[in-house]
Design a protein around this motif. Structure first.
Motif, short mmCIF file in Angstrom:
data_model
loop_
_atom_site.label_atom_id
_atom_site.label_comp_id
_atom_site.label_asym_id
_atom_site.label_seq_id
_atom_site.Cartn_x
_atom_site.Cartn_y
_atom_site.Cartn_z
N SER A 184 0.83 -1.21 0.00
CA SER A 184 0.00 0.00 0.00
C SER A 184 0.86 1.26 0.00
N PHE A 185 0.31 2.31 -0.56
CA PHE A 185 1.01 3.59 -0.68
C PHE A 185 1.08 4.28 0.67
N LEU A 186 2.29 4.79 0.99
CA LEU A 186 2.49 5.50 2.26
C LEU A 186 2.94 6.95 2.07
N GLY A 187 3.68 7.21 0.99
CA GLY A 187 4.17 8.57 0.80
C GLY A 187 5.23 8.65 -0.29
N GLU A 188 5.96 9.77 -0.29
CA GLU A 188 7.02 10.00 -1.26
C GLU A 188 8.25 10.56 -0.56
N ILE A 189 9.41 10.30 -1.15
CA ILE A 189 10.66 10.80 -0.57
C ILE A 189 11.72 10.82 -1.67
N GLY A 190 12.67 11.74 -1.57
CA GLY A 190 13.76 11.70 -2.53
C GLY A 190 14.49 13.01 -2.71
N PHE A 191 15.37 13.01 -3.71
CA PHE A 191 16.21 14.16 -4.03
C PHE A 191 15.65 14.87 -5.26
N ALA A 192 15.94 16.17 -5.36
CA ALA A 192 15.44 16.92 -6.51
C ALA A 192 16.27 18.17 -6.74
N ASN A 193 16.11 18.69 -7.95
CA ASN A 193 16.59 20.02 -8.29
C ASN A 193 15.40 20.76 -8.86
N PHE A 194 14.75 21.59 -8.04
CA PHE A 194 13.52 22.25 -8.43
C PHE A 194 13.74 23.62 -9.08
N MET A 195 14.98 24.05 -9.19
CA MET A 195 15.27 25.37 -9.75
C MET A 195 14.43 26.44 -9.05
N ARG A 196 14.35 26.37 -7.74
CA ARG A 196 13.47 27.26 -6.99
C ARG A 196 13.91 28.72 -7.12
#
Length: 228
Positions: free
Chosen positions: A128-140
């Motif tokens: 079952s789905f619990l959530g999300e996690i990880g690395f990113a480059n969002f160019m904020r």
């Protein structure tokens, strides 16, 4: 004088019609061959991108499977982002299904273009789905600029308070330290999100400054490089 060359060409066509037919036939074959190779080339690029998206590493802990996103995850993810409890500290208001879709698509995009990205957190027993996690480059558009991999996590309301975030973050950071090497990470956390602040500090993140993002106050945390 300008008509001399076209007249010669027309004269040659009428004088040797079969030669010109052979020429155009050969030309058509060459066009078809070139078209075939171009189609094969672009298909190979497309298939390479799909393979890149499928090569998301799978992480496992005692209770969790942390894997790449698949299309079938979207309903659960859209429902999570539509929950006011989730939006309270991320964006300020619930996301519509339409708004959740580009958020969903950016995950495989990160893996395909940058070689890192986010995972789906699943229950190891029932999937079952619990959530999300990880690395990113969002160019904020944020000051100071974030020029290092940004780490983020979100758990669905039913999965909160059970230690899943701690378990998932430990596994993801272990993967990141191997993949990136001695690398600084950043995360931004709403000042009211005390749970996430406690979790971040538990794993070595330190608040470096207050900031403003899309008109709302937030905080930037950084974790110094870990020597392996």
């Amino acid at each position: 004088m300008r008509l001399e060359r076209p007249q010669k060409v027309l004269g040659a066509v009428f004088k040797h019609p079969m030669a010109f037919l052979d020429f155009f036939s050969l030309h058509s074959k060459l066009v078809r061959i070139l078209s075939f190779f171009l189609q094969s080339f672009f298909l190979s690029i497309s298939m390479s991108s799909r393979r890149l998206q499928l090569e998301v590493p799978v992480l496992e802990t005692d209770r969790l499977v942390i894997r790449g996103h698949v299309f079938e995850d979207f309903d659960a993810i859209a429902a999570m982002w539509a929950d006011p409890l989730i939006a309270q500290f991320i964006g300020g208001k619930p996301f519509t299904r339409e708004q959740a879709w580009p958020r969903f698509l950016r995950h495989p995009g990160h893996w395909a273009l940058l070689g890192y990205g986010s995972w789906v957190i699943c229950d190891k027993q029932d999937g079952s789905f619990l959530g999300e996690i990880g690395f990113a480059n969002f160019m904020r558009s944020i000051e100071p600029r974030i020029n290092v991999p940004e780490l983020g996590w979100v758990l669905a309301p039913h999965a909160q308070g059970k230690g899943y975030a701690t378990e998932a973050l430990a596994a993801v950071l272990a993967w990141g330290d191997k993949y990136f090497g001695a690398q600084e990470y950043a995360c931004i956390i709403d000042q009211g999100n005390t749970r996430s602040i406690r979790l971040a500090t538990k794993f070595g993140f330190v608040k470096v400054c207050d900031a403003e993002y899309h008109g709302s106050p937030t905080q930037i945390f950084k974790r110094p490089p870990h020597q392996l």
